[in-house]
Design a protein around this motif. Structure first.
Motif, PDB file in Angstrom:
ATOM      1  N   MET A   1       3.065  18.598 -65.514  1.00 35.78           N
ATOM      2  CA  MET A   1       2.841  19.498 -64.543  1.00 35.78           C
ATOM      3  C   MET A   1       2.362  20.779 -64.930  1.00 35.78           C
ATOM      4  O   MET A   1       2.809  21.378 -65.671  1.00 35.78           O
ATOM      5  N   PRO A   2       1.160  21.467 -64.280  1.00 29.50           N
ATOM      6  CA  PRO A   2       0.383  22.591 -64.596  1.00 29.50           C
ATOM      7  C   PRO A   2       1.554  23.612 -64.322  1.00 29.50           C
ATOM      8  O   PRO A   2       2.129  23.477 -63.181  1.00 29.50           O
ATOM      9  N   GLU A   3       1.385  24.695 -64.987  1.00 30.81           N
ATOM     10  CA  GLU A   3       2.385  25.903 -64.704  1.00 30.81           C
ATOM     11  C   GLU A   3       1.788  26.561 -63.490  1.00 30.81           C
ATOM     12  O   GLU A   3       0.567  26.753 -63.418  1.00 30.81           O
ATOM     13  N   ARG A   4       2.757  26.954 -62.651  1.00 35.91           N
ATOM     14  CA  ARG A   4       2.345  27.560 -61.434  1.00 35.91           C
ATOM     15  C   ARG A   4       2.530  28.982 -61.327  1.00 35.91           C
ATOM     16  O   ARG A   4       3.619  29.270 -61.735  1.00 35.91           O
ATOM     17  N   PRO A   5       1.807  29.971 -60.624  1.00 39.31           N
ATOM     18  CA  PRO A   5       1.839  31.465 -60.704  1.00 39.31           C
ATOM     19  C   PRO A   5       3.001  31.476 -59.835  1.00 39.31           C
ATOM     20  O   PRO A   5       2.945  30.990 -58.941  1.00 39.31           O
ATOM     21  N   ALA A   6       3.788  32.492 -60.122  1.00 34.01           N
ATOM     22  CA  ALA A   6       4.980  33.004 -59.266  1.00 34.01           C
ATOM     23  C   ALA A   6       4.279  33.621 -57.866  1.00 34.01           C
ATOM     24  O   ALA A   6       3.437  34.265 -57.756  1.00 34.01           O
ATOM     25  N   LEU A   7       4.723  33.309 -57.122  1.00 32.76           N
ATOM     26  CA  LEU A   7       4.478  33.807 -55.473  1.00 32.76           C
ATOM     27  C   LEU A   7       5.499  34.785 -54.744  1.00 32.76           C
ATOM     28  O   LEU A   7       6.709  34.579 -55.060  1.00 32.76           O
ATOM     29  N   ALA A   8       4.831  35.757 -54.338  1.00 24.81           N
ATOM     30  CA  ALA A   8       5.852  36.746 -53.532  1.00 24.81           C
ATOM     31  C   ALA A   8       5.292  36.954 -52.121  1.00 24.81           C
ATOM     32  O   ALA A   8       4.099  36.897 -52.055  1.00 24.81           O
ATOM     33  N   PRO A   9       6.170  37.303 -51.283  1.00 25.62           N
ATOM     34  CA  PRO A   9       5.634  37.681 -49.977  1.00 25.62           C
ATOM     35  C   PRO A   9       4.816  39.146 -50.134  1.00 25.62           C
ATOM     36  O   PRO A   9       5.196  39.932 -50.644  1.00 25.62           O
ATOM     37  N   LEU A  10       3.544  39.085 -49.227  1.00 28.45           N
ATOM     38  CA  LEU A  10       2.817  40.296 -49.249  1.00 28.45           C
ATOM     39  C   LEU A  10       3.602  41.168 -48.297  1.00 28.45           C
ATOM     40  O   LEU A  10       4.274  41.061 -47.434  1.00 28.45           O
ATOM     41  N   GLY A  64      -6.208  23.574 -49.236  1.00 19.92           N
ATOM     42  CA  GLY A  64      -6.690  24.212 -50.351  1.00 19.92           C
ATOM     43  C   GLY A  64      -5.876  25.219 -51.140  1.00 19.92           C
ATOM     44  O   GLY A  64      -4.841  24.995 -51.623  1.00 19.92           O
ATOM     45  N   HIS A  65      -6.749  26.619 -51.189  1.00 21.72           N
ATOM     46  CA  HIS A  65      -6.083  27.445 -51.974  1.00 21.72           C
ATOM     47  C   HIS A  65      -4.748  27.745 -51.591  1.00 21.72           C
ATOM     48  O   HIS A  65      -3.812  28.802 -52.147  1.00 21.72           O
ATOM     49  N   HIS A  66      -4.321  27.410 -50.317  1.00 21.17           N
ATOM     50  CA  HIS A  66      -2.987  28.012 -49.729  1.00 21.17           C
ATOM     51  C   HIS A  66      -2.057  27.351 -50.452  1.00 21.17           C
ATOM     52  O   HIS A  66      -0.711  28.117 -50.770  1.00 21.17           O
ATOM     53  N   ARG A  67      -2.199  26.246 -50.989  1.00 21.51           N
ATOM     54  CA  ARG A  67      -1.007  25.511 -51.821  1.00 21.51           C
ATOM     55  C   ARG A  67      -0.542  26.241 -53.093  1.00 21.51           C
ATOM     56  O   ARG A  67       0.513  26.154 -53.460  1.00 21.51           O
ATOM     57  N   VAL A  68      -1.451  26.651 -53.616  1.00 21.05           N
ATOM     58  CA  VAL A  68      -1.103  27.546 -54.859  1.00 21.05           C
ATOM     59  C   VAL A  68      -0.875  29.135 -54.766  1.00 21.05           C
ATOM     60  O   VAL A  68      -1.029  30.037 -55.852  1.00 21.05           O
ATOM     61  N   GLY A  69      -1.119  29.587 -53.442  1.00 18.05           N
ATOM     62  CA  GLY A  69      -0.818  30.977 -52.979  1.00 18.05           C
ATOM     63  C   GLY A  69      -1.893  31.975 -53.083  1.00 18.05           C
ATOM     64  O   GLY A  69      -1.927  32.965 -53.566  1.00 18.05           O
ATOM     65  N   ARG A  70      -2.921  31.201 -53.395  1.00 17.77           N
ATOM     66  CA  ARG A  70      -4.185  31.976 -53.770  1.00 17.77           C
ATOM     67  C   ARG A  70      -5.029  32.278 -52.465  1.00 17.77           C
ATOM     68  O   ARG A  70      -6.154  32.889 -52.378  1.00 17.77           O
TER      69      ARG A  70
END
Ligand SMILES: [Zn+2]
Length: 171
Positions: A1-10, A64-70
């Protein structure tokens, strides 16, 4: 599994307040930084402040980008949906088209550009935001104004329709 960046609420800024649930805009630190910079600028330019912040409403995206918080999807500005802001815009364009003189036409559109917060937000995102541009894809800023204002004027009918009621940005 590739490492995923940490996500936080805007989070809310000084002159703008995010009033959607926290899970509606879970983003990477990089996107949060870019978005908050541009949103603050938009809010200040439109004369909002700490005492009178503008309200912004996001909804979660899934592809798309939503899946990885981008990516983030903005649905309402100042309590009004982007589809309503666009409808208001189109009505003004219609009135300007029927105007009797160039001066009158100009006056109608100047007023609309000053007062339409949906359009103003889109233009601020377009002019001042640095959004993703993946190889072989257009700049990742889409909304109801993309065909008329750019950056990707060749947007397909399908994609334009998909963004008739929100603004999508990715970083
Ligand atoms: Zn989106």
């Amino acid at each position: 599994m590739p490492e995923r960046p940490a996500l936080a609420p805007l989070s809310s800024g000084r002159a703008y307040r995010v009033d959607s649930p926290p899970e509606s805009a879970l983003v990477t630190g990089e996107l949060a930084t870019e978005l908050s910079r541009v949103l603050e600028r938009f809010a200040r330019d439109a004369a909002f402040s700490e005492r009178h912040p503008i309200r912004l409403f996001f909804k979660p995206g899934v592809v798309g980008h939503h899946r990885v918080g981008r990516a983030a999807d903005l649905y309402a500005v100042d309590g009004r949906g982007l589809d309503c802001w666009k409808q208001r815009w189109d009505e003004s364009v219609g009135r300007a088209t029927r105007a009797a003189s160039a001066e009158e036409r100009e006056a109608i559109m100047n007023k609309e550009r000053a007062e339409n917060l949906g359009w103003r937000l889109y233009k601020t995102l377009q002019v001042h935001g640095r959004w993703a541009r993946p190889d072989g894809y257009p700049i990742q800023l889409f909304g109801p104004w993309t065909r008329t204002e750019g950056p990707w004027r060749l947007i397909s009918d399908r994609l334009l329709h998909a963004h008739r009621d929100h603004l999508h940005v990715a970083r």
